[in-house]
Scaffold this motif. Structure first.
Motif, PDB file in Angstrom:
ATOM      1  N   GLY A   1     -11.322  -6.188   3.276  1.00 43.22           N
ATOM      2  CA  GLY A   1     -11.313  -4.734   3.333  1.00 43.22           C
ATOM      3  C   GLY A   1     -10.027  -4.179   3.907  1.00 43.22           C
ATOM      4  O   GLY A   1      -9.995  -3.071   4.438  1.00 43.22           O
ATOM      5  N   GLY A   2      -8.943  -4.945   3.794  1.00 42.39           N
ATOM      6  CA  GLY A   2      -7.647  -4.486   4.297  1.00 42.39           C
ATOM      7  C   GLY A   2      -6.712  -5.646   4.580  1.00 42.39           C
ATOM      8  O   GLY A   2      -6.879  -6.748   4.061  1.00 42.39           O
TER       9      GLY A   2
ATOM     10  N   ARG B   1      13.669  -3.103 -10.723  1.00 45.27           N
ATOM     11  CA  ARG B   1      12.893  -2.929  -9.492  1.00 45.27           C
ATOM     12  C   ARG B   1      11.533  -3.612  -9.601  1.00 45.27           C
ATOM     13  O   ARG B   1      10.881  -3.546 -10.640  1.00 45.27           O
ATOM     14  CB  ARG B   1      12.677  -1.445  -9.207  1.00 45.27           C
ATOM     15  CG  ARG B   1      13.935  -0.693  -8.889  1.00 45.27           C
ATOM     16  CD  ARG B   1      13.646   0.762  -8.523  1.00 45.27           C
ATOM     17  NE  ARG B   1      12.576   1.392  -9.284  1.00 45.27           N
ATOM     18  CZ  ARG B   1      12.758   2.084 -10.404  1.00 45.27           C
ATOM     19  NH1 ARG B   1      13.962   2.236 -10.913  1.00 45.27           N
ATOM     20  NH2 ARG B   1      11.729   2.634 -11.025  1.00 45.27           N
ATOM     21  N   VAL B   2      11.129  -4.207  -8.499  1.00 49.62           N
ATOM     22  CA  VAL B   2       9.788  -4.771  -8.385  1.00 49.62           C
ATOM     23  C   VAL B   2       9.186  -4.212  -7.100  1.00 49.62           C
ATOM     24  O   VAL B   2       9.790  -4.315  -6.037  1.00 49.62           O
ATOM     25  CB  VAL B   2       9.813  -6.318  -8.335  1.00 49.62           C
ATOM     26  CG1 VAL B   2       8.411  -6.870  -8.117  1.00 49.62           C
ATOM     27  CG2 VAL B   2      10.428  -6.897  -9.602  1.00 49.62           C
ATOM     28  N   GLU B   3       8.019  -3.603  -7.222  1.00 45.68           N
ATOM     29  CA  GLU B   3       7.279  -3.071  -6.075  1.00 45.68           C
ATOM     30  C   GLU B   3       6.057  -3.958  -5.869  1.00 45.68           C
ATOM     31  O   GLU B   3       5.318  -4.215  -6.821  1.00 45.68           O
ATOM     32  CB  GLU B   3       6.805  -1.642  -6.353  1.00 45.68           C
ATOM     33  CG  GLU B   3       7.904  -0.669  -6.716  1.00 45.68           C
ATOM     34  CD  GLU B   3       8.716  -0.224  -5.517  1.00 45.68           C
ATOM     35  OE1 GLU B   3       8.170  -0.239  -4.389  1.00 45.68           O
ATOM     36  OE2 GLU B   3       9.893   0.118  -5.714  1.00 45.68           O
ATOM     37  N   ILE B   4       5.887  -4.439  -4.636  1.00 48.24           N
ATOM     38  CA  ILE B   4       4.762  -5.319  -4.334  1.00 48.24           C
ATOM     39  C   ILE B   4       3.931  -4.711  -3.208  1.00 48.24           C
ATOM     40  O   ILE B   4       4.482  -4.248  -2.211  1.00 48.24           O
ATOM     41  CB  ILE B   4       5.240  -6.727  -3.928  1.00 48.24           C
ATOM     42  CG1 ILE B   4       6.028  -7.384  -5.069  1.00 48.24           C
ATOM     43  CG2 ILE B   4       4.055  -7.599  -3.515  1.00 48.24           C
ATOM     44  CD1 ILE B   4       6.581  -8.751  -4.744  1.00 48.24           C
ATOM     45  N   GLU B   5       2.621  -4.746  -3.378  1.00 47.79           N
ATOM     46  CA  GLU B   5       1.693  -4.315  -2.327  1.00 47.79           C
ATOM     47  C   GLU B   5       0.688  -5.428  -2.116  1.00 47.79           C
ATOM     48  O   GLU B   5       0.151  -5.981  -3.075  1.00 47.79           O
ATOM     49  CB  GLU B   5       0.997  -3.020  -2.712  1.00 47.79           C
ATOM     50  CG  GLU B   5       0.149  -2.458  -1.593  1.00 47.79           C
ATOM     51  CD  GLU B   5      -0.245  -1.022  -1.846  1.00 47.79           C
ATOM     52  OE1 GLU B   5       0.560  -0.124  -1.519  1.00 47.79           O
ATOM     53  OE2 GLU B   5      -1.353  -0.811  -2.366  1.00 47.79           O
TER      54      GLU B   5
ATOM     55  N   ALA C   1       1.249   3.978   2.912  1.00 48.79           N
ATOM     56  CA  ALA C   1       0.853   5.304   3.402  1.00 48.79           C
ATOM     57  C   ALA C   1      -0.557   5.680   2.971  1.00 48.79           C
ATOM     58  O   ALA C   1      -1.164   6.575   3.551  1.00 48.79           O
ATOM     59  CB  ALA C   1       1.835   6.356   2.900  1.00 48.79           C
ATOM     60  N   THR C   2      -1.098   4.982   1.968  1.00 45.92           N
ATOM     61  CA  THR C   2      -2.374   5.404   1.394  1.00 45.92           C
ATOM     62  C   THR C   2      -3.528   4.431   1.615  1.00 45.92           C
ATOM     63  O   THR C   2      -4.671   4.782   1.312  1.00 45.92           O
ATOM     64  CB  THR C   2      -2.218   5.634  -0.117  1.00 45.92           C
ATOM     65  OG1 THR C   2      -1.777   4.413  -0.718  1.00 45.92           O
ATOM     66  CG2 THR C   2      -1.227   6.752  -0.393  1.00 45.92           C
TER      67      THR C   2
END
Length: 95
Positions: free
Chosen positions: A78-79, A67-71, A24-25
């Motif tokens: 640049g994205g 919990r494991v959060e991956i981004e 979302a960010t």
């Protein structure tokens, strides 16, 4: 140089990476994993770390108990890029 994903490739992401969602960010994809306990979560992170080294592409992540959060995003592009998609597929194969 690594290029950002095309609009067509982005549109296909929900079908090709069903567990992942757009951040979302920022221009990135995210996924949450839950495990039986801390040890299982940590073991998964260890396997992902070895995989990331092999891909020479490293996740941004966090761990809290089970919990494991991956981004995933490609800073050089640049994205979001195909490198993120490839690593996400490889991570899914481990999960």
């Amino acid at each position: 140089m690594v290029e950002k994903l095309s609009p067509e490739a982005r549109a296909a992401l929900p079908a090709t990476l069903p567990g992942w969602r757009m951040s979302a960010t920022r221009d990135a994809i995210r996924r949450s994993f839950r495990f039986a306990d801390f040890s299982a979560a940590w073991g998964f992170m260890s396997r992902v770390a070895l995989l990331a080294e092999k891909h020479d592409h490293h996740p941004e992540w966090s761990n809290a108990w089970n919990r494991v959060e991956i981004e995933l995003t490609t800073h050089d592009a640049g994205g979001l890029s195909e490198r993120d998609v490839a690593l996400a597929r490889a991570i899914d194969a481990l999960a």
